[in-house]
Design a protein around this motif. Structure first.
Motif, PDB file in Angstrom:
ATOM      1  N   PRO A  42      -2.212 -11.889  -9.040  1.00  0.00           N
ATOM      2  CA  PRO A  42      -3.189 -11.274  -9.946  1.00  0.00           C
ATOM      3  C   PRO A  42      -2.628 -10.013 -10.602  1.00  0.00           C
ATOM      4  O   PRO A  42      -1.942  -9.216  -9.976  1.00  0.00           O
ATOM      5  N   ARG A  70      -3.374 -15.185   1.336  1.00  0.00           N
ATOM      6  CA  ARG A  70      -2.859 -14.051   0.578  1.00  0.00           C
ATOM      7  C   ARG A  70      -3.727 -12.815   0.826  1.00  0.00           C
ATOM      8  O   ARG A  70      -4.951 -12.886   0.717  1.00  0.00           O
ATOM      9  N   HIS A 118      -0.966  -3.744  -4.414  1.00  0.00           N
ATOM     10  CA  HIS A 118      -2.187  -4.393  -4.883  1.00  0.00           C
ATOM     11  C   HIS A 118      -2.846  -5.147  -3.735  1.00  0.00           C
ATOM     12  O   HIS A 118      -2.419  -6.256  -3.394  1.00  0.00           O
ATOM     13  N   GLY A 162      -2.385  -9.531  -0.399  1.00  0.00           N
ATOM     14  CA  GLY A 162      -1.980  -8.520  -1.356  1.00  0.00           C
ATOM     15  C   GLY A 162      -0.587  -8.795  -1.889  1.00  0.00           C
ATOM     16  O   GLY A 162       0.048  -9.783  -1.514  1.00  0.00           O
ATOM     17  N   HIS A 179      -5.504  -7.598  -2.005  1.00  0.00           N
ATOM     18  CA  HIS A 179      -6.361  -8.701  -2.426  1.00  0.00           C
ATOM     19  C   HIS A 179      -7.571  -8.829  -1.510  1.00  0.00           C
ATOM     20  O   HIS A 179      -8.399  -9.719  -1.699  1.00  0.00           O
TER      21      HIS A 179
END
Length: 197
Positions: free
Chosen positions: A7, A156, A142, A158, A144
């Motif tokens: 993302p 997942r 980041h 991050g 997640h």
């Protein structure tokens, strides 16, 4: 869930790819360099599916095992991600996340001892902790997931843009005899078993 990129990838790649066309008309070599930079961003943020084993603590990251040490009666295993590795990070076992904590810090090379003071994100499970650590070139961690999320083994949790290291601090019940890896081993996130416990 199958997807090609982590993302937020297009926030990095899209401006470079769009700019490459006009720049190439004026400075072809510079434009080609900009286009290659955009393609490199896509490569760094690729997010392939993985075959998740049914048991054990799986690696949270692709890369090389760079840390195996004991801390206050608990084992820590760290995985260093080089520029060519997948940078998406995964949960070692199923569980509910108790807390996520961002800790600001330096941006030292992730393979060095000084990286222990780098910017990081702690993801705390009931019995163990996963820590995403930024490196010399990584500037964004980041997550997640957030506190209260339930995740499966290999899900997942991050990614770190352009780097760098992910550690697992195991519960006291995991001993060296349970480890399935050693320093220098290559591992794959969500697939390689770090510990059989």
């Amino acid at each position: 869930m199958s997807r090609w990129f982590a993302p937020g990838t297009w926030w990095y790649a899209f401006p470079l790819l769009v700019a490459a066309g006009p720049v190439m008309w004026v400075w072809p070599s510079v434009g080609a360099g900009v286009a290659l930079a955009g393609i490199a961003v896509l490569f760094f943020h690729r997010d392939p599916d993985r075959e998740i084993p049914e048991a054990g603590y799986v690696s949270p990251a692709d890369g090389t095992v760079s840390v195996v040490r004991e801390e206050d009666g608990r084992l820590r295993v760290g995985v260093f991600m080089n520029v060519y590795h997948v940078h998406v990070n995964r949960a070692p076992t199923p569980g509910t996340i108790q807390d996520t904590t961002h800790v600001p810090g330096a941006h030292r090379p992730a393979f060095s001892k000084e990286s222990d003071r780098n910017e990081r994100l702690h993801v705390d499970f009931p019995e163990y902790r996963v820590t995403l650590i930024a490196g010399a070139f990584a500037r964004r961690i980041h997550p997640h997931v957030e506190t209260g999320d339930a995740v499966e083994r290999g899900e997942r949790i991050g990614h770190i843009s352009f780097g760098s290291r992910v550690d697992v601090l195991f519960p006291p019940s995991v001993t060296r005899s349970d480890l399935a890896v050693e320093r220098g081993d290559s591992v794959r996130a969500g697939e390689t078993v770090l510990a059989n416990a």
